[in-house]
Design a protein around this motif. Structure first.
Motif, PDB file in Angstrom:
ATOM      1  N   TYR A 109       0.862  -1.175   0.000  1.00  0.00           N
ATOM      2  CA  TYR A 109       0.000   0.000   0.000  1.00  0.00           C
ATOM      3  C   TYR A 109       0.905   1.234   0.000  1.00  0.00           C
ATOM      4  O   TYR A 109       1.289   1.742   1.043  1.00  0.00           O
ATOM      5  N   PRO A 110       1.291   1.751  -1.169  1.00  0.00           N
ATOM      6  CA  PRO A 110       2.236   2.882  -1.229  1.00  0.00           C
ATOM      7  C   PRO A 110       1.621   4.177  -0.704  1.00  0.00           C
ATOM      8  O   PRO A 110       0.399   4.370  -0.772  1.00  0.00           O
ATOM      9  N   PRO A 111       2.444   5.084  -0.201  1.00  0.00           N
ATOM     10  CA  PRO A 111       1.962   6.404   0.231  1.00  0.00           C
ATOM     11  C   PRO A 111       1.233   7.119  -0.901  1.00  0.00           C
ATOM     12  O   PRO A 111       1.651   7.066  -2.058  1.00  0.00           O
ATOM     13  N   GLY A 112       0.120   7.755  -0.561  1.00  0.00           N
ATOM     14  CA  GLY A 112      -0.652   8.489  -1.547  1.00  0.00           C
ATOM     15  C   GLY A 112      -1.755   7.693  -2.199  1.00  0.00           C
ATOM     16  O   GLY A 112      -2.600   8.263  -2.899  1.00  0.00           O
ATOM     17  N   THR A 113      -1.762   6.384  -1.988  1.00  0.00           N
ATOM     18  CA  THR A 113      -2.811   5.552  -2.578  1.00  0.00           C
ATOM     19  C   THR A 113      -3.923   5.301  -1.562  1.00  0.00           C
ATOM     20  O   THR A 113      -3.743   5.498  -0.365  1.00  0.00           O
ATOM     21  N   ARG A 114      -5.055   4.833  -2.060  1.00  0.00           N
ATOM     22  CA  ARG A 114      -6.153   4.485  -1.170  1.00  0.00           C
ATOM     23  C   ARG A 114      -5.971   3.063  -0.645  1.00  0.00           C
ATOM     24  O   ARG A 114      -5.563   2.165  -1.389  1.00  0.00           O
ATOM     25  N   VAL A 115      -6.296   2.872   0.620  1.00  0.00           N
ATOM     26  CA  VAL A 115      -6.309   1.509   1.151  1.00  0.00           C
ATOM     27  C   VAL A 115      -7.588   0.841   0.674  1.00  0.00           C
ATOM     28  O   VAL A 115      -8.546   1.517   0.276  1.00  0.00           O
ATOM     29  N   PRO A 116      -7.653  -0.481   0.704  1.00  0.00           N
ATOM     30  CA  PRO A 116      -8.898  -1.153   0.323  1.00  0.00           C
ATOM     31  C   PRO A 116     -10.075  -0.659   1.170  1.00  0.00           C
ATOM     32  O   PRO A 116      -9.900  -0.226   2.309  1.00  0.00           O
ATOM     33  N   SER A 117     -11.247  -0.748   0.605  1.00  0.00           N
ATOM     34  CA  SER A 117     -12.445  -0.285   1.313  1.00  0.00           C
ATOM     35  C   SER A 117     -12.728  -1.186   2.517  1.00  0.00           C
ATOM     36  O   SER A 117     -12.169  -2.281   2.650  1.00  0.00           O
ATOM     37  N   GLU A 118     -13.603  -0.720   3.376  1.00  0.00           N
ATOM     38  CA  GLU A 118     -13.969  -1.525   4.541  1.00  0.00           C
ATOM     39  C   GLU A 118     -14.530  -2.875   4.100  1.00  0.00           C
ATOM     40  O   GLU A 118     -14.197  -3.916   4.676  1.00  0.00           O
ATOM     41  N   ASN A 119     -15.390  -2.865   3.073  1.00  0.00           N
ATOM     42  CA  ASN A 119     -15.959  -4.121   2.582  1.00  0.00           C
ATOM     43  C   ASN A 119     -14.864  -5.062   2.079  1.00  0.00           C
ATOM     44  O   ASN A 119     -14.901  -6.275   2.329  1.00  0.00           O
ATOM     45  N   GLN A 120     -13.906  -4.514   1.341  1.00  0.00           N
ATOM     46  CA  GLN A 120     -12.816  -5.340   0.824  1.00  0.00           C
ATOM     47  C   GLN A 120     -11.971  -5.926   1.957  1.00  0.00           C
ATOM     48  O   GLN A 120     -11.560  -7.083   1.901  1.00  0.00           O
ATOM     49  N   LEU A 121     -11.713  -5.135   2.993  1.00  0.00           N
ATOM     50  CA  LEU A 121     -10.921  -5.621   4.127  1.00  0.00           C
ATOM     51  C   LEU A 121     -11.689  -6.686   4.913  1.00  0.00           C
ATOM     52  O   LEU A 121     -11.100  -7.671   5.374  1.00  0.00           O
ATOM     53  N   VAL A 122     -12.996  -6.496   5.054  1.00  0.00           N
ATOM     54  CA  VAL A 122     -13.822  -7.498   5.730  1.00  0.00           C
ATOM     55  C   VAL A 122     -13.726  -8.832   5.002  1.00  0.00           C
ATOM     56  O   VAL A 122     -13.536  -9.899   5.608  1.00  0.00           O
ATOM     57  N   GLN A 123     -13.847  -8.782   3.676  1.00  0.00           N
ATOM     58  CA  GLN A 123     -13.788 -10.011   2.883  1.00  0.00           C
ATOM     59  C   GLN A 123     -12.388 -10.609   2.853  1.00  0.00           C
ATOM     60  O   GLN A 123     -12.222 -11.833   2.937  1.00  0.00           O
ATOM     61  N   ALA A 124     -11.366  -9.755   2.744  1.00  0.00           N
ATOM     62  CA  ALA A 124      -9.990 -10.255   2.626  1.00  0.00           C
ATOM     63  C   ALA A 124      -9.503 -10.920   3.909  1.00  0.00           C
ATOM     64  O   ALA A 124      -8.777 -11.921   3.856  1.00  0.00           O
ATOM     65  N   PHE A 125      -9.892 -10.370   5.063  1.00  0.00           N
ATOM     66  CA  PHE A 125      -9.359 -10.870   6.325  1.00  0.00           C
ATOM     67  C   PHE A 125     -10.367 -11.657   7.152  1.00  0.00           C
ATOM     68  O   PHE A 125     -10.009 -12.197   8.203  1.00  0.00           O
ATOM     69  N   GLY A 126     -11.606 -11.726   6.676  1.00  0.00           N
ATOM     70  CA  GLY A 126     -12.604 -12.502   7.396  1.00  0.00           C
ATOM     71  C   GLY A 126     -12.915 -11.949   8.766  1.00  0.00           C
ATOM     72  O   GLY A 126     -13.214 -12.706   9.699  1.00  0.00           O
ATOM     73  N   MET A 127     -12.836 -10.638   8.915  1.00  0.00           N
ATOM     74  CA  MET A 127     -13.122  -9.991  10.187  1.00  0.00           C
ATOM     75  C   MET A 127     -14.378  -9.140  10.067  1.00  0.00           C
ATOM     76  O   MET A 127     -14.802  -8.774   8.966  1.00  0.00           O
ATOM     77  N   SER A 128     -14.976  -8.826  11.206  1.00  0.00           N
ATOM     78  CA  SER A 128     -16.201  -8.044  11.203  1.00  0.00           C
ATOM     79  C   SER A 128     -15.919  -6.585  10.838  1.00  0.00           C
ATOM     80  O   SER A 128     -14.792  -6.106  10.969  1.00  0.00           O
TER      81      SER A 128
END
Length: 242
Positions: free
Chosen positions: A26-45
């Protein structure tokens, strides 16, 4: 007995995102994945993801921009110093540090320290315990353990504060070379002596930064247990000493 406490899920997720920022995923200046994407990627609430992102924003790794989302800022200024308590333990000039040397003694090696130093469980090691103070209050307790063979011919066994860092002293006296350090951070309950020295009430945990310093061959030269009052978390870090 010391109890190690696993970090909460949101802290572990924040640490994972932090590592991805540092390794360039995740380079500086870029967007991090959305909350939905992080929920799906890591299997967390979703609440866990939100707390992790808020933690990273608070510490300066991320920022929110109106209409654009959550942006990577990169490694915050000052983090390098905060994350390198091991380097401080190796390079601290005791004679110039506010605090006091409270113990210098041959002691039975603690079990987890024995395995790191490659020593039998009943071996004796030299322990130097230094209490760091600010404005008359204890803020950090550093207990450093050294194999007996490494101590011979040095001033480590002296009850006087060292006028140079341990690393410089040993490299000068013993012709060893410190190459890299591993830091293992965990929360635990302090023993009676540790709690008393740090001035902690009963039931207050400490953050233990276990610092293992190695030579280039991978032989451990020193183990230091740096204690600070803290919430439970656990991580490991390795860095070179060049």
């Amino acid at each position: 007995m010391a109890y190690e406490v696993e970090a909460p899920k949101y802290v572990r997720l924040a640490q994972t995102i932090q590592r991805r920022i540092e390794d360039g995923t995740y380079p500086p200046g870029t967007r991090v994945p959305s909350e939905n994407q992080l929920v799906q990627a890591f299997g967390m609430s979703r609440p866990t993801v939100v707390r992790a992102l808020e933690l990273l924003k608070r510490d300066g790794w991320l920022e929110s921009r109106q209409g654009y989302g959550t942006i990577v800022r990169g490694r915050p200024a000052g983090v390098e110093q905060k994350d390198r308590r091991g380097r401080e333990a190796l390079e601290r000039d005791e004679s110039q540090t506010l605090g006091r040397l409270v113990v210098v003694d041959q002691v039975p090696v603690p079990a987890r320290v024995a395995s790191m130093l490659g020593l039998p469980k009943r071996a004796k090691v030299l322990m130097r315990r230094f209490l760091v103070e600010e404005d008359g209050e204890a803020v950090e307790l550093v207990s450093s353990y050294f194999p007996a063979g490494l101590v011979e011919g040095t001033e480590l066994g002296s009850s006087e504060p060292l006028a140079v860092g341990v690393r410089e002293h040993l490299e000068g006296r013993k012709k060893v070379r410190f190459d890299h350090v591993t830091e293992r951070v965990s929360a635990r309950m302090p023993d009676v002596d540790e709690s008393e020295l740090l001035g902690l009430p009963d039931g207050v945990p400490v953050l233990s930064v276990l610092v293992i310093a190695y030579d280039a061959s991978g032989q451990a030269l020193q183990v230091s247990d740096v204690l600070l009052p803290a919430d439970g978390q656990e991580l490991e870090d390795t860095y070179r000493l060049n």
